[in-house]
Design an enzyme around this catalytic site. Structure first.
Site, mmCIF file in Angstrom:
data_model
loop_
_atom_site.group_PDB
_atom_site.id
_atom_site.type_symbol
_atom_site.label_atom_id
_atom_site.label_comp_id
_atom_site.label_asym_id
_atom_site.label_seq_id
_atom_site.Cartn_x
_atom_site.Cartn_y
_atom_site.Cartn_z
ATOM 1 N N HIS A 20 -5.956 0.395 2.589
ATOM 2 C CA HIS A 20 -4.755 0.854 3.604
ATOM 3 C C HIS A 20 -4.737 2.412 3.528
ATOM 4 O O HIS A 20 -4.249 2.815 4.311
ATOM 5 C CB HIS A 20 -3.565 0.328 3.103
ATOM 6 N N GLU A 69 -3.799 -4.576 9.434
ATOM 7 C CA GLU A 69 -4.325 -5.661 8.553
ATOM 8 C C GLU A 69 -5.631 -6.155 8.657
ATOM 9 O O GLU A 69 -6.497 -6.266 7.902
ATOM 10 C CB GLU A 69 -3.370 -6.686 8.260
ATOM 11 N N HIS A 125 -8.048 -4.144 -1.406
ATOM 12 C CA HIS A 125 -7.346 -4.312 0.096
ATOM 13 C C HIS A 125 -6.124 -3.030 0.129
ATOM 14 O O HIS A 125 -6.179 -2.474 0.963
ATOM 15 C CB HIS A 125 -6.621 -5.693 0.155
ATOM 16 N N GLU A 126 -5.371 -2.816 -0.761
ATOM 17 C CA GLU A 126 -4.397 -1.865 -0.824
ATOM 18 C C GLU A 126 -4.906 -0.563 -0.836
ATOM 19 O O GLU A 126 -4.476 0.287 0.067
ATOM 20 C CB GLU A 126 -3.593 -2.068 -1.794
ATOM 21 N N TYR A 132 -4.493 -10.827 9.721
ATOM 22 C CA TYR A 132 -5.492 -10.322 8.583
ATOM 23 C C TYR A 132 -7.087 -10.802 9.112
ATOM 24 O O TYR A 132 -7.822 -10.065 8.936
ATOM 25 C CB TYR A 132 -4.908 -10.983 7.418
ATOM 26 N N GLU A 154 0.704 -1.099 -0.208
ATOM 27 C CA GLU A 154 0.019 0.197 -0.065
ATOM 28 C C GLU A 154 0.838 1.157 -0.073
ATOM 29 O O GLU A 154 0.556 2.292 0.746
ATOM 30 C CB GLU A 154 -0.978 0.069 1.334
ATOM 31 N N ASP A 182 8.403 -9.928 10.892
ATOM 32 C CA ASP A 182 7.806 -10.631 9.741
ATOM 33 C C ASP A 182 6.945 -11.860 10.396
ATOM 34 O O ASP A 182 6.094 -12.616 9.899
ATOM 35 C CB ASP A 182 8.626 -10.858 8.924
#
Ligand code: BES
Ligand code: ZN
Length: 602
Positions: free
Chosen positions: A303, A322, A299-300, A387, A275, A379
């Site tokens: 954001h 998310e 989705h992006e 999510y 994003e 990460d």
């Protein structure tokens, strides 16, 4: 040069376990990045000019760096005098990199860090011409989230620290440079590009791509960049984007970033999408010809509110970015294509969440929404928990208070917290004021946010489109006489759902039978290829193996790589095959992808 806006104030003490910087003592306000992309040496070099604000009487500002060579550091005083500064790279560690301590005093206005990146920089991928669609020009792409910005810019690299930026980027004359900023629409003769991002953004939203890109307009505020040979196809695939922006604005308030463009990258881009403000980076694996995978754009785009406006304070609150975005994504898709469509997406997610839970273990602290990632790579927190558990929690809240009230709450949430950071606790405080005592006990916020697994009151999505797929699979599975007229109008999601319903492993004859009818091995749709190849590997259906190899050599999107390599790694012969393919494929992958696959095949 420092530009002070009323909204620029933010909570400076972010308690971020993944940044060495101490923004409460000295903080970056504006970055002017003056860099060259050197494709021959596969490095970026130049100067990061940082306008800073010193709080109290600290004697240093601390920046995050990783694998950077610091050549020299200068400071400019408010009287305009520029001179050499003392600096020191601290110890650091393998995840966070090294803190860069720069001496400052009450007169310091700007620090200038002259530096080079390493060819191994985790944020950077340098593609050879062969790895692009057009095969003629090289390409560079960055991926800064979560903590990789520091591998290409010396910066305070925490999501709680926002600054405006400008940039001057020198690139080979035949290439176009694009950033998460105001962008050019075509190449210029000298290969020098200027950028400006007036709004304040955190470092993880810094992005650059350099390649043989051209631009096509979708609406007056929205368009697509891609390699020329892909441009028409991309534009056609993404024409619904303007409508998505309008639907999103109607729900949660005005789009805050002026333009919304999408850059379709070569297939080695490690994610589905990123994003980057004003310019979403996206994988070409969504360009399938029938617009069936555009929920990734939703989705992006979402954001632009959840994440880019209201930002998780640190990576332990990642679900705020998310989970909200998946919720918003499905609301956009519902508005665009109807409830039955968005429910398909929710069911596919629910299936993925079940697998993730099994992998992590139902009791694992990594299944909490609020995480504790201190000492670990952020990460590790990028899982379906943030999510999809996040999504279902927000959906439960919607169902509990009613859509109208919930939408009003969210609209105010985005509006009141725009350009600020958010913690889980701050969000829960706001919820506290929204819910009645009865609603609170029905939801059980504590269990959802600080507890493991998925609470029993999780909403359950329903889709008639998928119910008919299930019925169809059941009807023909035994005999294998698959009727093709019934599937004529199926979309990608229905095919994926159809294949996911096959046993793991399925008998080889079943897999061969269904391939004879539907030719999945020849599919060019990456979503279908992904699940089909998994089923084929489980069944030892060798006819699909060459296609598996082609797929893995060409596509670098981690979501597709991981299940296939993991599947192969389960048996000795499989692992041998995986290593053979990987030898060819690895040079095509972004560091983010090959570092993950290395783990699986080590
Ligand atoms: N911001 C993420 C990608 C990301 C997260 C990169 C954390 C690095 C660390 C992006 O918005 C995203 O979620 N992408 C998804 C696609 C989406 C449709 C679920 C992806 O890439 O698969
Ligand atoms: Zn996302």
């Amino acid at each position: 040069m420092s530009c002070k806006k009323p909204n620029q104030h933010n909570d400076l003490k972010t308690n971020d376990p993944h940044s060495y910087s101490k923004p409460e003592e000295a903080v970056v306000k504006h970055l002017f990045l003056d860099i060259t992309a050197d494709f021959e040496r596969k490095i970026i070099h130049g100067c990061a000019n940082l306008d800073i604000e010193r709080k109290g009487n600290t004697k240093e500002i601390i920046l995050d760096t990783k694998m950077l060579t610091i050549d020299s550091v200068y400071v400019t005083e408010n009287k305009g005098k520029k001179y050499k500064a003392t600096f020191r790279l601290g110890e650091g560690d393998s995840i966070l990199g090294k803190p860069l301590h720069i001496s400052i005093d009450e007169n310091t206005q700007t620090v200038h860090v002259y530096y080079k990146t390493s060819p191994e920089a985790e944020a950077l991928q340098w593609l050879t011409p062969q790895q692009t669609q057009g095969k003629k020009y090289p390409c560079l792409l960055t991926q800064s989230q979560a903590i990789n910005a520091r591998t290409w810019i010396p910066i305070q690299d925490g999501p709680g620290i926002r600054f405006s930026y400008s940039a001057m980027v020198r690139v080979p004359k035949e290439l176009l440079a694009l950033m998460s900023a105001e962008n050019p629409v075509q190449k210029n003769k000298d290969g020098v590009y200027h950028f400006s991002m007036k709004q304040i953004v955190p470092a993880y939203l810094m992005a650059l791509s350099v390649g043989d890109f051209a631009f096509a307009e979708i609406s007056n505020r929205c368009g697509v960049y891609a390699e020329p040979s892909m441009l028409e196809k991309c534009k056609n695939e993404l024409t619904e984007t303007e409508e998505m922006i309008q639907l999103a604005e109607k729900m949660y308030g005005k789009y805050a970033w002026e333009r919304y463009d999408i850059l379709i990258l070569p297939p080695s881009f490690p994610f589905g999408g990123m994003e980057n403000p004003r310019l979403t980076f996206a994988t070409p694996t969504i360009i399938v010809g029938d617009r069936s995978l555009v929920s990734l754009v939703a989705h992006e785009l979402a954001h632009s509110w959840s994440g880019n406006l209201v930002t998780n304070a640190n990576w332990n609150d990642f679900w705020l970015n998310e989970g909200f975005t998946v919720y918003f994504e499905y609301r956009i898709m519902e508005a665009l294509k109807g409830r039955d469509y968005s429910e398909m997406l929710a069911i596919l997610s629910q299936q993925e969440l079940a697998i993730t839970l099994e992998d992590l273990g139902e009791k694992s602290p990594d299944t909490h929404l609020k995480l504790d990632l201190k000492g670990r790579n952020p990460d590790d927190g990028v899982t379906d928990i943030a999510y999809i558990k996040g999504y279902f929690f927000l959906r439960l809240l919607e169902e509990t208070v009613g859509r109208e009230k919930w939408d009003g709450f969210l609209k105010a949430y985005f509006n009141e917290n725009a350009f600020k950071t958010m913690t889980t606790e701050k969000f829960l405080d706001k919820l506290d004021a929204l819910l009645t005592p009865e609603q609170k006990s029905a939801v059980n916020i504590q269990a959802w946010v600080y507890g493991p697994g998925i609470p029993a009151n999780c909403p359950s999505p329903k889709s008639t489109l998928f119910a008919s797929v299930d019925a169809y699979r059941q009807k023909y599975y035994e005999k294998g006489n698959w009727n093709q007229t019934e599937t004529q109008n199926w979309n990608t999601h229905q095919w994926v759902h159809f294949l996911r319903g096959f046993p793991s492993p399925s008998p080889k004859e079943k897999i061969a039978g269904v391939d004879n009818v539907f030719h999945f091995t020849e599919s060019q749709n990456p979503e279908i290829q992904g699940i089909w190849f998994e089923k084929a590997l489980q069944a030892k259906y060798e006819k699909a193996y060459p296609a598996v190899e082609t797929f893995l050599v060409n596509v670098g999107r981690r979501k597709f790589l991981m299940p296939l390599y993991k599947e192969m790694a389960k048996t000795p012969q499989g692992k041998e095959m995986a290593l053979k393919i990987y030898q060819k494929a690895r040079p095509n992958y972004h560091p983010i992808s090959y570092m993950s696959v290395d783990e699986v095949l080590k």
